[in-house]
Design an enzyme around this catalytic site. Structure first.
Site, PDB file in Angstrom:
ATOM      1  N   ARG A  10      19.345 -10.879  12.593  1.00  0.00           N
ATOM      2  CA  ARG A  10      20.101 -10.430  11.396  1.00  0.00           C
ATOM      3  C   ARG A  10      19.255 -10.394  10.133  1.00  0.00           C
ATOM      4  O   ARG A  10      19.763 -10.536   9.029  1.00  0.00           O
ATOM      5  CB  ARG A  10      21.331 -11.310  11.158  1.00  0.00           C
ATOM      6  CG  ARG A  10      22.337 -11.217  12.268  1.00  0.00           C
ATOM      7  CD  ARG A  10      23.736 -11.458  11.786  1.00  0.00           C
ATOM      8  NE  ARG A  10      24.678 -11.256  12.870  1.00  0.00           N
ATOM      9  CZ  ARG A  10      25.070 -12.219  13.690  1.00  0.00           C
ATOM     10  NH1 ARG A  10      24.629 -13.442  13.526  1.00  0.00           N
ATOM     11  NH2 ARG A  10      25.910 -11.955  14.663  1.00  0.00           N
ATOM     12  N   LYS A  37      15.437   1.962   2.595  1.00  0.00           N
ATOM     13  CA  LYS A  37      16.081   2.795   3.619  1.00  0.00           C
ATOM     14  C   LYS A  37      15.264   2.659   4.896  1.00  0.00           C
ATOM     15  O   LYS A  37      14.043   2.910   4.888  1.00  0.00           O
ATOM     16  CB  LYS A  37      16.113   4.253   3.190  1.00  0.00           C
ATOM     17  CG  LYS A  37      17.262   4.575   2.270  1.00  0.00           C
ATOM     18  CD  LYS A  37      17.380   6.067   2.074  1.00  0.00           C
ATOM     19  CE  LYS A  37      18.512   6.396   1.127  1.00  0.00           C
ATOM     20  NZ  LYS A  37      18.562   7.832   0.811  1.00  0.00           N
ATOM     21  N   GLU A  44       6.991  15.043  -2.318  1.00  0.00           N
ATOM     22  CA  GLU A  44       7.882  13.985  -2.832  1.00  0.00           C
ATOM     23  C   GLU A  44       7.503  13.607  -4.272  1.00  0.00           C
ATOM     24  O   GLU A  44       8.379  13.310  -5.080  1.00  0.00           O
ATOM     25  CB  GLU A  44       7.823  12.742  -1.937  1.00  0.00           C
ATOM     26  CG  GLU A  44       8.423  12.926  -0.545  1.00  0.00           C
ATOM     27  CD  GLU A  44       9.963  12.889  -0.523  1.00  0.00           C
ATOM     28  OE1 GLU A  44      10.592  12.786  -1.582  1.00  0.00           O
ATOM     29  OE2 GLU A  44      10.526  12.988   0.594  1.00  0.00           O
ATOM     30  N   LYS A  99      11.425   5.788  -8.806  1.00  0.00           N
ATOM     31  CA  LYS A  99      12.266   5.381  -7.672  1.00  0.00           C
ATOM     32  C   LYS A  99      12.825   3.977  -7.885  1.00  0.00           C
ATOM     33  O   LYS A  99      14.014   3.728  -7.631  1.00  0.00           O
ATOM     34  CB  LYS A  99      11.479   5.460  -6.362  1.00  0.00           C
ATOM     35  CG  LYS A  99      12.348   5.078  -5.188  1.00  0.00           C
ATOM     36  CD  LYS A  99      11.953   5.700  -3.891  1.00  0.00           C
ATOM     37  CE  LYS A  99      13.021   5.400  -2.842  1.00  0.00           C
ATOM     38  NZ  LYS A  99      12.697   5.936  -1.548  1.00  0.00           N
ATOM     39  N   GLU A 111      23.069   3.964  -2.560  1.00  0.00           N
ATOM     40  CA  GLU A 111      23.337   5.404  -2.711  1.00  0.00           C
ATOM     41  C   GLU A 111      24.824   5.768  -2.799  1.00  0.00           C
ATOM     42  O   GLU A 111      25.336   6.538  -1.992  1.00  0.00           O
ATOM     43  CB  GLU A 111      22.664   6.173  -1.568  1.00  0.00           C
ATOM     44  CG  GLU A 111      22.465   7.640  -1.904  1.00  0.00           C
ATOM     45  CD  GLU A 111      21.619   8.372  -0.878  1.00  0.00           C
ATOM     46  OE1 GLU A 111      20.481   7.939  -0.619  1.00  0.00           O
ATOM     47  OE2 GLU A 111      22.111   9.369  -0.345  1.00  0.00           O
ATOM     48  N   ARG A 162      21.340   7.286  -6.874  1.00  0.00           N
ATOM     49  CA  ARG A 162      20.287   7.382  -5.849  1.00  0.00           C
ATOM     50  C   ARG A 162      20.338   8.709  -5.088  1.00  0.00           C
ATOM     51  O   ARG A 162      19.329   9.161  -4.547  1.00  0.00           O
ATOM     52  CB  ARG A 162      20.377   6.190  -4.881  1.00  0.00           C
ATOM     53  CG  ARG A 162      19.219   6.175  -3.898  1.00  0.00           C
ATOM     54  CD  ARG A 162      19.010   4.864  -3.205  1.00  0.00           C
ATOM     55  NE  ARG A 162      17.858   4.950  -2.334  1.00  0.00           N
ATOM     56  CZ  ARG A 162      17.315   3.940  -1.700  1.00  0.00           C
ATOM     57  NH1 ARG A 162      17.810   2.725  -1.845  1.00  0.00           N
ATOM     58  NH2 ARG A 162      16.268   4.118  -0.927  1.00  0.00           N
ATOM     59  N   ASN A 220      17.527  12.728  -3.307  1.00  0.00           N
ATOM     60  CA  ASN A 220      17.606  13.686  -2.199  1.00  0.00           C
ATOM     61  C   ASN A 220      17.459  15.133  -2.661  1.00  0.00           C
ATOM     62  O   ASN A 220      17.809  16.057  -1.921  1.00  0.00           O
ATOM     63  CB  ASN A 220      18.938  13.525  -1.464  1.00  0.00           C
ATOM     64  CG  ASN A 220      18.994  12.199  -0.734  1.00  0.00           C
ATOM     65  OD1 ASN A 220      18.087  11.875   0.009  1.00  0.00           O
ATOM     66  ND2 ASN A 220      20.026  11.429  -0.982  1.00  0.00           N
ATOM     67  N   HIS A 242      16.470  17.759  -0.224  1.00  0.00           N
ATOM     68  CA  HIS A 242      16.523  17.186   1.118  1.00  0.00           C
ATOM     69  C   HIS A 242      17.627  17.769   2.001  1.00  0.00           C
ATOM     70  O   HIS A 242      17.519  17.693   3.220  1.00  0.00           O
ATOM     71  CB  HIS A 242      16.659  15.662   1.033  1.00  0.00           C
ATOM     72  CG  HIS A 242      15.363  14.972   0.713  1.00  0.00           C
ATOM     73  ND1 HIS A 242      14.660  15.209  -0.450  1.00  0.00           N
ATOM     74  CD2 HIS A 242      14.629  14.062   1.404  1.00  0.00           C
ATOM     75  CE1 HIS A 242      13.564  14.464  -0.461  1.00  0.00           C
ATOM     76  NE2 HIS A 242      13.519  13.769   0.647  1.00  0.00           N
ATOM     77  N   HIS A 256      16.122  18.619   5.447  1.00  0.00           N
ATOM     78  CA  HIS A 256      16.535  18.009   6.715  1.00  0.00           C
ATOM     79  C   HIS A 256      17.022  19.067   7.702  1.00  0.00           C
ATOM     80  O   HIS A 256      16.785  18.946   8.908  1.00  0.00           O
ATOM     81  CB  HIS A 256      17.618  16.954   6.478  1.00  0.00           C
ATOM     82  CG  HIS A 256      17.065  15.673   5.890  1.00  0.00           C
ATOM     83  ND1 HIS A 256      17.858  14.692   5.372  1.00  0.00           N
ATOM     84  CD2 HIS A 256      15.794  15.238   5.747  1.00  0.00           C
ATOM     85  CE1 HIS A 256      17.091  13.700   4.932  1.00  0.00           C
ATOM     86  NE2 HIS A 256      15.837  14.013   5.139  1.00  0.00           N
ATOM     87  N   HIS A 267       7.494  16.488   6.671  1.00  0.00           N
ATOM     88  CA  HIS A 267       8.633  16.200   5.796  1.00  0.00           C
ATOM     89  C   HIS A 267       8.419  16.701   4.364  1.00  0.00           C
ATOM     90  O   HIS A 267       9.268  17.401   3.801  1.00  0.00           O
ATOM     91  CB  HIS A 267       8.918  14.694   5.805  1.00  0.00           C
ATOM     92  CG  HIS A 267      10.043  14.312   4.897  1.00  0.00           C
ATOM     93  ND1 HIS A 267      11.336  14.765   5.079  1.00  0.00           N
ATOM     94  CD2 HIS A 267      10.075  13.557   3.763  1.00  0.00           C
ATOM     95  CE1 HIS A 267      12.117  14.283   4.117  1.00  0.00           C
ATOM     96  NE2 HIS A 267      11.373  13.555   3.301  1.00  0.00           N
TER      97      HIS A 267
HETATM   98  N1  GLY Z   1      14.086   8.994   0.112  1.00  0.00           N
HETATM   99  C1  GLY Z   1      15.260   8.892  -0.654  1.00  0.00           C
HETATM  100  C2  GLY Z   1      15.698   7.495  -0.923  1.00  0.00           C
HETATM  101  O1  GLY Z   1      14.984   6.554  -0.620  1.00  0.00           O
HETATM  102  O2  GLY Z   1      16.781   7.293  -1.418  1.00  0.00           O
END
Ligand code: GLY
Length: 372
Positions: A122, A144, A186, A228, A238, A242, A246, A249, A253, A267
């Protein structure tokens, strides 16, 4: 020159340390996190020869036992099978909650190791040592973690903040220009979503960042991580701001899923195209004038990056199929994809009701099929 950025998340706060040639100093930097002389390292097969000896030499003064587990390279490793291997390995070697795991590699290893450490016992602490530009400016920061589902990228995962991120820009020297440019997708995204001055700076300095001029590279990594960190600190999981990270994205994606996460489109390459399309869409629905997407496109073009679907070295599915794939995006609400749009460079926002016809039009134009 070493820069430290604090990600402020109460008990889960941590430092991002950025500098050139940090690995020899890894022991000193990690010492405050060590509870017993035991570290496990999950690493990418490509970095084993390139960077592992330096990391181990840096850790030597700590007198730690280091267990190593090598993960095969490539996005396809972000799978249930490889996750299971990592998790069972950590349990087999008797890793405990008080121990430290290091993720040495790019985004794939960082995401896998982050997820494995989120779920074994955990939660075990994980230090990210990203070895690609993309991982240094994005995936190693913010917690993430996860793997891909056959229905879409990163659909299985957890938020698990690292205990420290060590961004050693010297590690980037071994990267190809293509990998540097993928990371640049990015970096540019940060300026585009929230910092026009940074984007202005990139227009002047982007080429020097990519060719590895140390002060420019450190500044670009630092600025990206600062932006960030600021966003993650106010919206860790998010539910609001946050989402802006994206930008590009939703398109990216869909492109990556359509090409089966193959190396045909990396990516950051998909993100660069995605950013161009997000600005096109912003224009299409009336939030910006045409000069804005054109400025975005000129910059990526000047950097030698693809800006449109028809330029990608893979044959993509028609717009309708890409729009189907977008419905699996994590930002979907009530089955409708949400898009990060912009009112200008540095002014992104989340748009909920974007007309599908506008999305279709933008995709068709970018694919060169709008006259069919
Ligand atoms: N790559 C987007 C984030 O970390 O929220």
């Amino acid at each position: 020159m070493t820069e430290t950025i604090r990600v402020n998340l109460a008990a889960r706060s941590y430092d991002i340390v950025i500098g050139s040639n940090l690995l020899p100093d890894a022991g000193r930097l990690l010492k405050p996190l060590l509870n017993r002389p035991r570290i496990a390292v999950l690493l990418d097969e490509n970095v084993e020869r390139l960077h592992l000896p330096k990391l181990l030499a840096g850790l030597k003064p700590l007198g730690v036992t280091c267990d190593l587990h090598v993960i095969r390279s490539g996005e396809s490793a972000k799978s249930w099978k490889i996750l299971e291997e990592c998790v069972e390995w950590l349990i087999d070697i008797g890793i405990e909650r008080q121990d430290l795991v290091i993720a040495l590699g790019g985004g794939v290893v960082g995401d896998l190791a982050g997820f494995a450490t989120a779920i074994v016992r955990r939660g075990i602490r994980c230090v990210q040592v990203p070895t690609t530009l993309l991982a240094q400016v994005d995936s190693s920061v913010g917690g993430k973690t996860g793997i891909n589902s056959k229905s879409g990228k990163n659909l299985i995962g957890a938020f698990h903040q690292p205990s420290m991120v060590l961004c050693d820009v010297l590690l980037l020297k071994s990267l190809t220009r293509r990998l540097m440019l993928s990371g640049y997708g990015e970096i540019a995204k940060y300026g585009l979503l929230g910092d026009v001055e940074f984007f202005n700076w990139l227009e002047e300095n982007g080429s020097k960042v990519i060719s590895g001029v140390p002060d420019r590279l450190i500044r670009a990594v630092q600025k990206s991580c600062e932006i960030k960190a600021g966003i993650v600190a106010v919206d860790e999981t998010e539910h609001g701001r946050r989402t802006l990270l994206n930008l590009g994205h939703t398109f990216a994606h869909a492109i990556e899923t359509d090409v089966g996460y193959s190396d045909l489109v990396l990516h950051g390459e998909a993100v660069a195209v995605g950013c161009c399309l997000a600005f096109d869409l912003s224009h299409e629905v009336g939030f910006t004038d045409a000069s804005i997407p054109s400025r975005v496109r000129s910059h990526f073009r000047m950097m030698g990056m693809c800006t449109d679907i028809h330029q990608l070295p893979a044959r993509l599915s028609p717009a309708e199929r890409l729009m189907e794939l977008m419905k699996q995006d994590k930002k979907v609400v009530d089955g409708k994809p949400r898009f990060v749009l912009a009112r200008g460079i540095g002014s992104a926002f989340v748009a909920k009701d974007v007309p599908p016809d506008a999305v279709r039009q933008v995709l068709r134009k970018s694919a060169g099929t709008n006259r069919q």
